[in-house]
Write an enzyme that holds these catalytic residues in place. Structure first.
Site, PDB file in Angstrom:
ATOM      1  N   LYS A 111       1.058  -1.360   0.221  1.00  0.00           N
ATOM      2  CA  LYS A 111       0.336   0.486   0.031  1.00  0.00           C
ATOM      3  C   LYS A 111       1.025   1.282  -0.264  1.00  0.00           C
ATOM      4  CE  LYS A 111      -4.184  -0.964  -0.283  1.00  0.00           C
ATOM      5  NZ  LYS A 111      -5.578  -0.314  -0.983  1.00  0.00           N
ATOM      6  N   LYS A 194      -7.124 -15.406 -13.834  1.00  0.00           N
ATOM      7  CA  LYS A 194      -7.985 -14.275 -13.001  1.00  0.00           C
ATOM      8  C   LYS A 194      -8.893 -14.040 -13.765  1.00  0.00           C
ATOM      9  CE  LYS A 194      -7.089 -13.598  -8.564  1.00  0.00           C
ATOM     10  NZ  LYS A 194      -7.100 -12.861  -7.810  1.00  0.00           N
ATOM     11  N   LYS A 197     -11.751  -8.020 -10.946  1.00  0.00           N
ATOM     12  CA  LYS A 197     -12.151  -6.630 -11.200  1.00  0.00           C
ATOM     13  C   LYS A 197     -10.984  -5.618 -11.528  1.00  0.00           C
ATOM     14  CE  LYS A 197     -14.004  -5.723  -6.220  1.00  0.00           C
ATOM     15  NZ  LYS A 197     -14.342  -7.202  -6.152  1.00  0.00           N
TER      16      LYS A 197
END
Ligand code: TRP
Length: 331
Positions: A111, A194, A197
């Site tokens: 992150k 896979k 989104k």
């Protein structure tokens, strides 16, 4: 009976990959466990959603999970932010969570790299909040994938540390709920292995997609020029289409197209048309329930209120015990 806790990130709609990967197992799990499923709206604040986005995405996942078969009468389905006891336990756990171990966490490092302009303390302490979510119900099982294993390991560390520090045997050590064989991996429509989104538009089929959207995405799916020799091995994008067909179509349909492929007579346009139709049929009941639920705020309110009440009962008991163990006393 196991106590199962799982948090659901309020990010976007559920797609077939989510459904076959996890949700179907949640639906099975609710039959013979004490399940607490919540929407992790506190956690989502680490990325600074706008007020309108926050409510919209929470509602979307709530509706999708209900439509997918999560039964609010069988599980405790609630919003994380409806149980402020979680925030209190998070505060206590943070007192015994160390900078070093939090900074070493892989998800934090990822992150920090992907949003360098917003490396906030919530990101750093994401694992203590997740630990609070889990141990607040004294969970024994957590149904999470590989990407959450480190967080679960940290949860065990924090739970153990609390027990050791206060010489109690209060929190159990939660372990991953392993589905093993039952996990079905759903490929994407763009030739990747896979469905997800984040893989780009057109890769995923959402439970809420309209028939037109499904048709459009499937017809655009990646293929190749077709087999040139009998019984040729299938390249990944073609294998993907067959694998998708395996989950939504009748076995006879799959066998029919297998035979055409093996004799080099296949026309991908025909296969796609059939696959699109079978996906439309498969998702129809979900689509209908999503439409009904989205328009029924009164029912949704009833569901979250019922969930909050049940979750509160369990969470308040734990926080009361924890306060006492730590040494807070009433005068
Ligand atoms: N971190 C989880 C995810 O990214 C979501 C989550 C938050 C969670 N709290 C949890 C999962 C507690 C299981 C248990 O998917």
């Amino acid at each position: 009976m196991e106590i199962v806790v799982s948090g659901i990130r309020p990010t976007g709609n559920l797609h077939l990959g989510n459904y076959f990967g996890a949700i179907r197992n949640f639906v099975k799990m609710q039959e013979n466990n004490n399940c607490f499923f919540f929407i992790a709206d506190y956690h989502s604040l680490t990325t600074h959603p706008t007020p309108a986005d926050l409510h919209g995405s929470v509602k979307r996942v709530l509706v999708d999970y209900l439509a997918a078969g999560i039964d609010p009468e069988k599980v405790t389905l609630y919003l994380q932010s409806d149980i402020p006891e979680t925030a209190e336990l998070y505060l206590f756990l943070n007192m015994n969570a160390y900078m070093g171990e939090l900074e070493r966490c892989t998800s934090f490092k990822d992150k920090a790299r992907s949003q360098p302009e917003n490396i906030n303390a919530g990101l750093l302490t994401y694992p203590t909040l997740m630990a609070a979510d889990i141990i607040i119900h004294k969970a024994t099982k957590v149904p999470v994938g590989k990407d959450q294993e480190q967080h679960l390991e940290m949860t065990r560390t924090f739970a153990n540390r609390f027990n050791r520090l206060y010489h109690v045997d209060y929190f159990p050590e939660p372990v991953a709920y392993n589905f093993g064989e039952e996990l079905v991996k759903i490929p994407g429509l763009d030739g990747s292995t896979k469905m997800g989104k984040s893989e780009g538009e057109g890769n995923a089929i959402f439970l809420s997609d309209t028939p037109e959207a499904i048709k459009k995405k499937v017809m655009k799916a990646v293929t190749d020029a077709g087999p040139t020799e009998p019984n040729q091995e299938k390249p990944q994008p073609i294998l993907n289409l067959f694998n998708l067909m395996n989950v939504v179509s009748k076995p006879e349909t799959v066998a029919h197209f297998e035979a055409l492929y093996n004799s080099c007579q296949i026309r991908y346009g025909d296969l796609k048309k059939q696959l699109a139709q079978d996906m439309i049929d498969f998702t129809a009941p979900f689509r209908e329930r999503i439409a009904e639920l989205s328009a029924n705020d009164a029912y949704l309110r009833k569901v979250v209120n019922m969930g909050a009440e049940k979750a509160h009962e369990s969470a308040a008991r734990t926080v009361r015990d924890v306060r006492e163990i730590i040494g807070f006393k009433v005068f």
